[in-house]
Write a protein that holds these residues in place. Structure first.
Motif, PDB file in Angstrom:
ATOM      1  N   MET A   1       0.845  -1.202   0.000  1.00 46.68           N
ATOM      2  CA  MET A   1       0.000   0.000   0.000  1.00 46.68           C
ATOM      3  C   MET A   1       0.874   1.244   0.000  1.00 46.68           C
ATOM      4  N   THR A   2       0.617   2.146  -0.914  1.00 50.76           N
ATOM      5  CA  THR A   2       1.394   3.379  -1.012  1.00 50.76           C
ATOM      6  C   THR A   2       0.915   4.388   0.015  1.00 50.76           C
ATOM      7  N   THR A   3       1.834   4.896   0.822  1.00 49.02           N
ATOM      8  CA  THR A   3       1.489   5.877   1.840  1.00 49.02           C
ATOM      9  C   THR A   3       1.489   7.280   1.245  1.00 49.02           C
ATOM     10  N   ALA A   4       0.919   8.215   1.991  1.00 51.23           N
ATOM     11  CA  ALA A   4       0.908   9.612   1.553  1.00 51.23           C
ATOM     12  C   ALA A   4       2.332  10.143   1.442  1.00 51.23           C
ATOM     13  N   LEU A   5       3.202   9.714   2.364  1.00 56.92           N
ATOM     14  CA  LEU A   5       4.591  10.168   2.322  1.00 56.92           C
ATOM     15  C   LEU A   5       5.290   9.654   1.065  1.00 56.92           C
ATOM     16  N   GLU A   6       5.107   8.381   0.741  1.00 48.87           N
ATOM     17  CA  GLU A   6       5.728   7.850  -0.466  1.00 48.87           C
ATOM     18  C   GLU A   6       5.219   8.586  -1.708  1.00 48.87           C
ATOM     19  N   THR A   7       3.939   8.903  -1.730  1.00 53.75           N
ATOM     20  CA  THR A   7       3.380   9.645  -2.861  1.00 53.75           C
ATOM     21  C   THR A   7       4.053  10.997  -2.999  1.00 53.75           C
ATOM     22  N   ARG A   8       4.285  11.666  -1.872  1.00 53.72           N
ATOM     23  CA  ARG A   8       4.954  12.973  -1.913  1.00 53.72           C
ATOM     24  C   ARG A   8       6.389  12.848  -2.407  1.00 53.72           C
ATOM     25  N   ILE A   9       7.101  11.832  -1.927  1.00 56.14           N
ATOM     26  CA  ILE A   9       8.492  11.653  -2.339  1.00 56.14           C
ATOM     27  C   ILE A   9       8.568  11.311  -3.826  1.00 56.14           C
ATOM     28  N   ARG A  10       7.704  10.429  -4.272  1.00 58.10           N
ATOM     29  CA  ARG A  10       7.736  10.047  -5.695  1.00 58.10           C
ATOM     30  C   ARG A  10       7.341  11.220  -6.589  1.00 58.10           C
ATOM     31  N   ALA A  11       6.517  12.114  -6.088  1.00 58.65           N
ATOM     32  CA  ALA A  11       6.180  13.311  -6.861  1.00 58.65           C
ATOM     33  C   ALA A  11       7.414  14.180  -7.070  1.00 58.65           C
ATOM     34  N   VAL A  12       8.259  14.254  -6.042  1.00 57.23           N
ATOM     35  CA  VAL A  12       9.521  14.995  -6.178  1.00 57.23           C
ATOM     36  C   VAL A  12      10.412  14.329  -7.216  1.00 57.23           C
ATOM     37  N   LEU A  13      10.502  13.016  -7.166  1.00 51.16           N
ATOM     38  CA  LEU A  13      11.341  12.293  -8.131  1.00 51.16           C
ATOM     39  C   LEU A  13      10.819  12.467  -9.555  1.00 51.16           C
ATOM     40  N   ASP A  14       9.512  12.506  -9.713  1.00 53.58           N
ATOM     41  CA  ASP A  14       8.946  12.739 -11.045  1.00 53.58           C
ATOM     42  C   ASP A  14       9.268  14.145 -11.536  1.00 53.58           C
ATOM     43  N   GLU A  15       9.125  15.107 -10.638  1.00 57.95           N
ATOM     44  CA  GLU A  15       9.377  16.499 -11.013  1.00 57.95           C
ATOM     45  C   GLU A  15      10.839  16.730 -11.376  1.00 57.95           C
ATOM     46  N   LYS A  16      11.738  16.054 -10.657  1.00 62.94           N
ATOM     47  CA  LYS A  16      13.169  16.270 -10.851  1.00 62.94           C
ATOM     48  C   LYS A  16      13.849  15.044 -11.460  1.00 62.94           C
ATOM     49  N   SER A  17      13.109  14.315 -12.272  1.00 64.61           N
ATOM     50  CA  SER A  17      13.628  13.091 -12.868  1.00 64.61           C
ATOM     51  C   SER A  17      14.945  13.340 -13.602  1.00 64.61           C
ATOM     52  N   LEU A  18      15.927  12.493 -13.314  1.00 64.31           N
ATOM     53  CA  LEU A  18      17.227  12.621 -13.973  1.00 64.31           C
ATOM     54  C   LEU A  18      17.138  12.328 -15.463  1.00 64.31           C
ATOM     55  N   LEU A  19      16.124  11.602 -15.884  1.00 58.76           N
ATOM     56  CA  LEU A  19      15.977  11.320 -17.311  1.00 58.76           C
ATOM     57  C   LEU A  19      15.659  12.573 -18.119  1.00 58.76           C
ATOM     58  N   ARG A  20      15.279  13.648 -17.432  1.00 63.97           N
ATOM     59  CA  ARG A  20      15.040  14.916 -18.127  1.00 63.97           C
ATOM     60  C   ARG A  20      16.327  15.713 -18.328  1.00 63.97           C
ATOM     61  N   HIS A  21      17.394  15.290 -17.677  1.00 62.37           N
ATOM     62  CA  HIS A  21      18.649  16.036 -17.798  1.00 62.37           C
ATOM     63  C   HIS A  21      19.193  15.888 -19.219  1.00 62.37           C
ATOM     64  N   PRO A  22      19.741  16.965 -19.793  1.00 61.39           N
ATOM     65  CA  PRO A  22      20.284  16.891 -21.158  1.00 61.39           C
ATOM     66  C   PRO A  22      21.313  15.783 -21.357  1.00 61.39           C
ATOM     67  N   PHE A  23      22.098  15.485 -20.326  1.00 57.88           N
ATOM     68  CA  PHE A  23      23.111  14.439 -20.454  1.00 57.88           C
ATOM     69  C   PHE A  23      22.466  13.097 -20.777  1.00 57.88           C
ATOM     70  N   TYR A  24      21.430  12.736 -20.030  1.00 63.51           N
ATOM     71  CA  TYR A  24      20.767  11.458 -20.281  1.00 63.51           C
ATOM     72  C   TYR A  24      19.926  11.504 -21.544  1.00 63.51           C
ATOM     73  N   ARG A  25      19.400  12.661 -21.895  1.00 58.55           N
ATOM     74  CA  ARG A  25      18.654  12.765 -23.147  1.00 58.55           C
ATOM     75  C   ARG A  25      19.582  12.522 -24.337  1.00 58.55           C
ATOM     76  N   GLU A  26      20.771  13.058 -24.275  1.00 56.03           N
ATOM     77  CA  GLU A  26      21.741  12.810 -25.339  1.00 56.03           C
ATOM     78  C   GLU A  26      22.152  11.339 -25.370  1.00 56.03           C
ATOM     79  N   TRP A  27      22.328  10.753 -24.187  1.00 57.45           N
ATOM     80  CA  TRP A  27      22.657   9.330 -24.113  1.00 57.45           C
ATOM     81  C   TRP A  27      21.572   8.504 -24.811  1.00 57.45           C
TER      82      TRP A  27
END
Length: 221
Positions: free
Chosen positions: A1-27
């Motif tokens: 079961m996903t907790t409210a805290l996990e939802t908040r943390i995963r929202a941060v990871l989605d917002e700041k996803s490393l896959l959006r960084h130009p380095f990984y986009r070029e990769w």
């Protein structure tokens, strides 16, 4: 079961996803020059080599036997045997043209040093929940990143699976590691806003690390 805290943390990871960084986009697009892959291999080595020490620091400080066990399992995966994660990383580095000597004797740039030092400090002295969230912000993103890296290496850099086993291993193992970290966070009595802030700071440090890998090493001198 996903907790409210996990939802908040995963929202941060989605917002700041490393896959959006130009380095990984070029990769992913296959436009990242090989010399920058080589420098990335050298810089990431310092973080990978330090990661078991982050886990050891938390294991030493954790009072909960169940949390210590979760950390120990992660640490075992990192360091056990000749096919440990550092060894696999050095194999990948060699495959992109960065030989072992050039990797292990390389100097961390400012962004890499900042990442390693910040992770070490919070794991050694920070509140346990915040330290676990710091690690989760990294390991929680690794499986998706590993998949994109594997695709890029296979499709654009003509690399065979035996050359990127490091990423294949993390495609699976960090699903369990991230889940264990979230389980440990849930077990603790914590200040939720501080934990979310720690995850956000971790993402920022990881972005800056990629910033440091984005420019060829020669241009930084």
């Amino acid at each position: 079961m996903t907790t409210a805290l996990e939802t908040r943390i995963r929202a941060v990871l989605d917002e700041k996803s490393l896959l959006r960084h130009p380095f990984y986009r070029e990769w992913s697009a296959g436009t990242l020059p090989r010399e920058r892959l080589q420098e990335y291999a050298r810089q990431y080595y310092h973080f990978e080599a330090a990661f078991p020490r982050f886990l050891s620091a938390l294991h030493t400080r954790a009072e909960s036997p169940s949390i210590r066990q979760l950390l120990l399992e992660n640490l075992w995966d990192e360091e056990h045997g000749p096919r440990n994660h550092v060894a696999l990383w050095l194999e990948f580095a060699a495959a992109v043209g960065a030989n072992k000597a050039s990797v292990v004797t390389s100097k961390p740039n400012a962004e890499t040093a900042g990442l390693v030092n910040a992770f070490m400090e919070i794991c050694q002295t920070g509140p346990l929940g915040e330290a676990l969230a710091t690690l989760f912000a990294y390991e929680g993103q690794v499986p998706a990143i590993a998949w994109e890296k594997i695709k890029g290496l296979s499709e654009h850099y003509q690399m065979s699976p035996d050359k990127f086993e490091f990423f294949s291993v993390h495609l699976v193992s960090d699903v369990a590691h991230a889940g264990a970290e979230m389980q440990a966070i849930a077990e603790l009595t914590i200040e939720e806003d501080a934990v979310v802030a720690a995850a956000s700071k971790s993402c920022d440090l990881l972005w800056r690390f990629l910033d440091g890998c984005s420019a060829p090493a020669a241009s930084r001198n």
